[in-house]
Design a protein around this motif. Structure first.
Motif, PDB file in Angstrom:
ATOM      1  N   ILE A  62       3.111  -7.651  -3.688  1.00  0.00           N
ATOM      2  CA  ILE A  62       2.081  -6.614  -3.668  1.00  0.00           C
ATOM      3  C   ILE A  62       2.520  -5.536  -2.690  1.00  0.00           C
ATOM      4  N   GLY A  63       2.378  -4.283  -3.093  1.00  0.00           N
ATOM      5  CA  GLY A  63       2.692  -3.168  -2.211  1.00  0.00           C
ATOM      6  C   GLY A  63       1.429  -2.637  -1.560  1.00  0.00           C
ATOM      7  N   MET A  64       1.553  -2.199  -0.300  1.00  0.00           N
ATOM      8  CA  MET A  64       0.406  -1.634   0.406  1.00  0.00           C
ATOM      9  C   MET A  64       0.836  -0.383   1.158  1.00  0.00           C
ATOM     10  N   LEU A  65       0.047   0.679   1.032  1.00  0.00           N
ATOM     11  CA  LEU A  65       0.304   1.914   1.747  1.00  0.00           C
ATOM     12  C   LEU A  65      -0.841   2.198   2.701  1.00  0.00           C
ATOM     13  N   VAL A  66      -0.512   2.519   3.943  1.00  0.00           N
ATOM     14  CA  VAL A  66      -1.520   2.870   4.942  1.00  0.00           C
ATOM     15  C   VAL A  66      -1.182   4.228   5.528  1.00  0.00           C
ATOM     16  N   THR A  67      -2.214   4.924   6.030  1.00  0.00           N
ATOM     17  CA  THR A  67      -2.019   6.249   6.611  1.00  0.00           C
ATOM     18  C   THR A  67      -1.253   6.170   7.917  1.00  0.00           C
ATOM     19  N   ASN A  68      -1.615   5.211   8.768  1.00  0.00           N
ATOM     20  CA  ASN A  68      -0.976   5.111  10.083  1.00  0.00           C
ATOM     21  C   ASN A  68      -1.038   3.678  10.565  1.00  0.00           C
ATOM     22  N   SER A  69       0.056   2.951  10.440  1.00  0.00           N
ATOM     23  CA  SER A  69       0.039   1.533  10.783  1.00  0.00           C
ATOM     24  C   SER A  69       0.021   1.296  12.286  1.00  0.00           C
ATOM     25  N   THR A  70       0.168   2.357  13.114  1.00  0.00           N
ATOM     26  CA  THR A  70       0.110   2.181  14.564  1.00  0.00           C
ATOM     27  C   THR A  70      -1.332   2.135  15.066  1.00  0.00           C
ATOM     28  N   ASN A  71      -2.283   2.588  14.263  1.00  0.00           N
ATOM     29  CA  ASN A  71      -3.694   2.504  14.629  1.00  0.00           C
ATOM     30  C   ASN A  71      -4.130   1.049  14.528  1.00  0.00           C
ATOM     31  N   PRO A  72      -4.712   0.471  15.600  1.00  0.00           N
ATOM     32  CA  PRO A  72      -5.097  -0.944  15.556  1.00  0.00           C
ATOM     33  C   PRO A  72      -6.005  -1.300  14.393  1.00  0.00           C
ATOM     34  N   PHE A  73      -6.835  -0.362  13.935  1.00  0.00           N
ATOM     35  CA  PHE A  73      -7.713  -0.647  12.795  1.00  0.00           C
ATOM     36  C   PHE A  73      -6.894  -1.022  11.575  1.00  0.00           C
ATOM     37  N   PHE A  74      -5.891  -0.203  11.254  1.00  0.00           N
ATOM     38  CA  PHE A  74      -5.056  -0.485  10.092  1.00  0.00           C
ATOM     39  C   PHE A  74      -4.307  -1.798  10.268  1.00  0.00           C
ATOM     40  N   GLY A  75      -3.834  -2.036  11.487  1.00  0.00           N
ATOM     41  CA  GLY A  75      -3.110  -3.274  11.752  1.00  0.00           C
ATOM     42  C   GLY A  75      -3.958  -4.503  11.499  1.00  0.00           C
ATOM     43  N   GLU A  76      -5.233  -4.445  11.871  1.00  0.00           N
ATOM     44  CA  GLU A  76      -6.109  -5.595  11.679  1.00  0.00           C
ATOM     45  C   GLU A  76      -6.441  -5.807  10.204  1.00  0.00           C
ATOM     46  N   VAL A  77      -6.549  -4.720   9.441  1.00  0.00           N
ATOM     47  CA  VAL A  77      -6.763  -4.853   7.995  1.00  0.00           C
ATOM     48  C   VAL A  77      -5.515  -5.428   7.332  1.00  0.00           C
ATOM     49  N   VAL A  78      -4.346  -4.892   7.724  1.00  0.00           N
ATOM     50  CA  VAL A  78      -3.084  -5.374   7.163  1.00  0.00           C
ATOM     51  C   VAL A  78      -2.908  -6.868   7.433  1.00  0.00           C
ATOM     52  N   LYS A  79      -3.342  -7.322   8.596  1.00  0.00           N
ATOM     53  CA  LYS A  79      -3.254  -8.746   8.919  1.00  0.00           C
ATOM     54  C   LYS A  79      -4.019  -9.585   7.898  1.00  0.00           C
ATOM     55  N   GLY A  80      -5.207  -9.107   7.512  1.00  0.00           N
ATOM     56  CA  GLY A  80      -5.982  -9.819   6.505  1.00  0.00           C
ATOM     57  C   GLY A  80      -5.296  -9.814   5.154  1.00  0.00           C
ATOM     58  N   VAL A  81      -4.679  -8.691   4.796  1.00  0.00           N
ATOM     59  CA  VAL A  81      -3.951  -8.598   3.525  1.00  0.00           C
ATOM     60  C   VAL A  81      -2.763  -9.549   3.536  1.00  0.00           C
ATOM     61  N   GLU A  82      -1.959  -9.476   4.603  1.00  0.00           N
ATOM     62  CA  GLU A  82      -0.745 -10.291   4.676  1.00  0.00           C
ATOM     63  C   GLU A  82      -1.066 -11.779   4.669  1.00  0.00           C
ATOM     64  N   ARG A  83      -2.082 -12.169   5.421  1.00  0.00           N
ATOM     65  CA  ARG A  83      -2.448 -13.585   5.491  1.00  0.00           C
ATOM     66  C   ARG A  83      -2.871 -14.117   4.127  1.00  0.00           C
ATOM     67  N   HIS A  84      -3.671 -13.329   3.410  1.00  0.00           N
ATOM     68  CA  HIS A  84      -4.163 -13.803   2.116  1.00  0.00           C
ATOM     69  C   HIS A  84      -3.054 -13.771   1.073  1.00  0.00           C
ATOM     70  N   GLY A  89       0.715 -17.182  -2.229  1.00  0.00           N
ATOM     71  CA  GLY A  89       2.095 -17.237  -2.700  1.00  0.00           C
ATOM     72  C   GLY A  89       2.685 -15.886  -3.039  1.00  0.00           C
ATOM     73  N   TYR A  90       2.171 -14.826  -2.433  1.00  0.00           N
ATOM     74  CA  TYR A  90       2.667 -13.479  -2.682  1.00  0.00           C
ATOM     75  C   TYR A  90       3.339 -12.907  -1.435  1.00  0.00           C
ATOM     76  N   ASN A  91       4.286 -12.002  -1.658  1.00  0.00           N
ATOM     77  CA  ASN A  91       4.904 -11.245  -0.578  1.00  0.00           C
ATOM     78  C   ASN A  91       4.253  -9.874  -0.498  1.00  0.00           C
ATOM     79  N   LEU A  92       4.304  -9.271   0.685  1.00  0.00           N
ATOM     80  CA  LEU A  92       3.707  -7.958   0.904  1.00  0.00           C
ATOM     81  C   LEU A  92       4.785  -6.972   1.353  1.00  0.00           C
ATOM     82  N   ILE A  93       4.836  -5.810   0.684  1.00  0.00           N
ATOM     83  CA  ILE A  93       5.692  -4.707   1.113  1.00  0.00           C
ATOM     84  C   ILE A  93       4.776  -3.620   1.674  1.00  0.00           C
ATOM     85  N   LEU A  94       4.940  -3.306   2.954  1.00  0.00           N
ATOM     86  CA  LEU A  94       4.063  -2.350   3.631  1.00  0.00           C
ATOM     87  C   LEU A  94       4.785  -1.025   3.850  1.00  0.00           C
TER      88      LEU A  94
END
Length: 336
Positions: A62-84, A89-94
């Motif tokens: 699964i691919g994911m695009l974020v506006t700014n991955s240095t913002n802690p908000f985006f990082g915490e959302v990405v953590k939920g995406v990556e964990r799930h 059984g999926y890989n994540l490309i950020l």
């Protein structure tokens, strides 16, 4: 690089048997499976993800695009995406677009070329734009997070920012505040508009007039909150409380107040939005509106997987509810 033929020769079996053992699609006796696996290990064999994806027409990516991955908000959302993704059984490309329109489009094209099974977009700076890549690949499920109007069809995962803004103002009102200001996010953004709208609704219901001198627009970053608070604090009459529409700006706003010798919450109450992990460790700890960031990420992945299992399912919007987290930056005002 070793091939299945090399493994078959070493293990003394057919190439098809090796394929069955590695893919686990058919039963092979324990004794033969052990021989095949041992041979594969000796030859340092790794299955070809590319070959498997071409055969199955899936890459489990699964691919994911974020506006700014240095913002802690985006990082915490990405953590939920990556964990799930990992759990399923999926890989994540950020990809981080840093708010650049061209970079956003190029990243989408790159992910399409890598044959991702689905896309999660968290780039509200491109709200309402037409993205030709989706027209060329209509069968790839797309989920957007916290966008307003979209020019393409997709599932949508969002926080109920209208209610969140209402909760923030209501909390200040319940603590006796009537002179209330607001540092908004960029008013071109859907979520900033909704948080401010909810804030104003609560004031209207309490019959409280909004002083336009206490309203300033920020940028969802620390410097935006800092600069906006400086402008508000230059007014002749100051508010007793300010709703800052995200925690990053709240940190900047508190810093600006401290530089002017204004103590929090004794002289000025502050309430933020998002409930970043660091909010509880600020001094004083920040009262804020909790946005379910981990669940936002999980819901986005689930929406992709549901679309992959049923491509004809109608597009839907999943809305998660915010809640108040009371800490130490709001004081109670006692009427004289």
């Amino acid at each position: 690089m070793a091939s299945m033929k090399d493994i078959a020769k070493l293990a003394g079996v057919s190439t098809s048997t090796v394929s069955h053992v590695i893919s686990k699609r058919r039963y092979v006796s324990e004794e033969i499976s052990e021989r095949v696996n041992k041979a594969a290990k000796e030859l340092n064999y790794f299955p070809s993800a590319l070959a498997r994806s071409l055969k199955m027409n899936r890459t489990n990516t699964i691919g994911m695009l974020v506006t700014n991955s240095t913002n802690p908000f985006f990082g915490e959302v990405v953590k939920g995406v990556e964990r799930h993704c990992y759990e399923k059984g999926y890989n994540l490309i950020l990809c981080n677009t840093e708010g650049d329109h061209n970079r956003m489009r190029e990243s989408i094209d790159t992910l399409m070329q890598k044959r991702v099974d689905g896309l999660i977009l968290m780039c509200p700076s491109l709200e309402g734009e037409k993205l030709e890549s989706f027209e060329r690949s209509p069968n790839i499920p797309v989920v957007v997070m916290d966008w307003g109007t979209m020019s393409f069809e997709s599932d949508k995962i969002q926080d109920n920012s209208l209610h969140g803004g209402y909760l923030a103002a209501q909390h200040l009102i319940e603590h006796g505040h009537r002179n209330i200001g607001c540092i908004t996010g960029p008013m071109s953004k859907y979520q900033a508009q909704k948080r401010f709208e909810g804030f104003k609704q609560a004031l209207q219901q309490a019959d409280i007039d909004l002083n336009s001198q206490w309203v300033d627009e920020g940028n969802f970053e620390c410097d935006g909150g800092y600069n906006a608070m400086q402008r508000i604090l230059k007014q002749d009459k100051l508010p007793s409380a300010v709703f800052v529409c995200n925690d990053m700006m709240a940190m900047g706003a508190i810093n600006a107040a401290h530089e002017l010798g204004i103590t929090i919450p004794e002289q000025l109450s502050i309430i933020g939005y998002d409930d970043l992990h660091i909010a509880r460790f600020m001094s004083p700890a920040l009262t804020t509106i909790h946005q379910p960031k981990f669940r936002l990420g999980k819901a986005a992945v689930d929406a992709i997987l549901q679309k992959l299992s049923n491509a004809d399912a109608p597009h839907k919007t999943v809305q998660l509810e915010p809640k108040l987290v009371e800490r130490k930056t709001v004081r109670t005002v006692v009427e004289p």
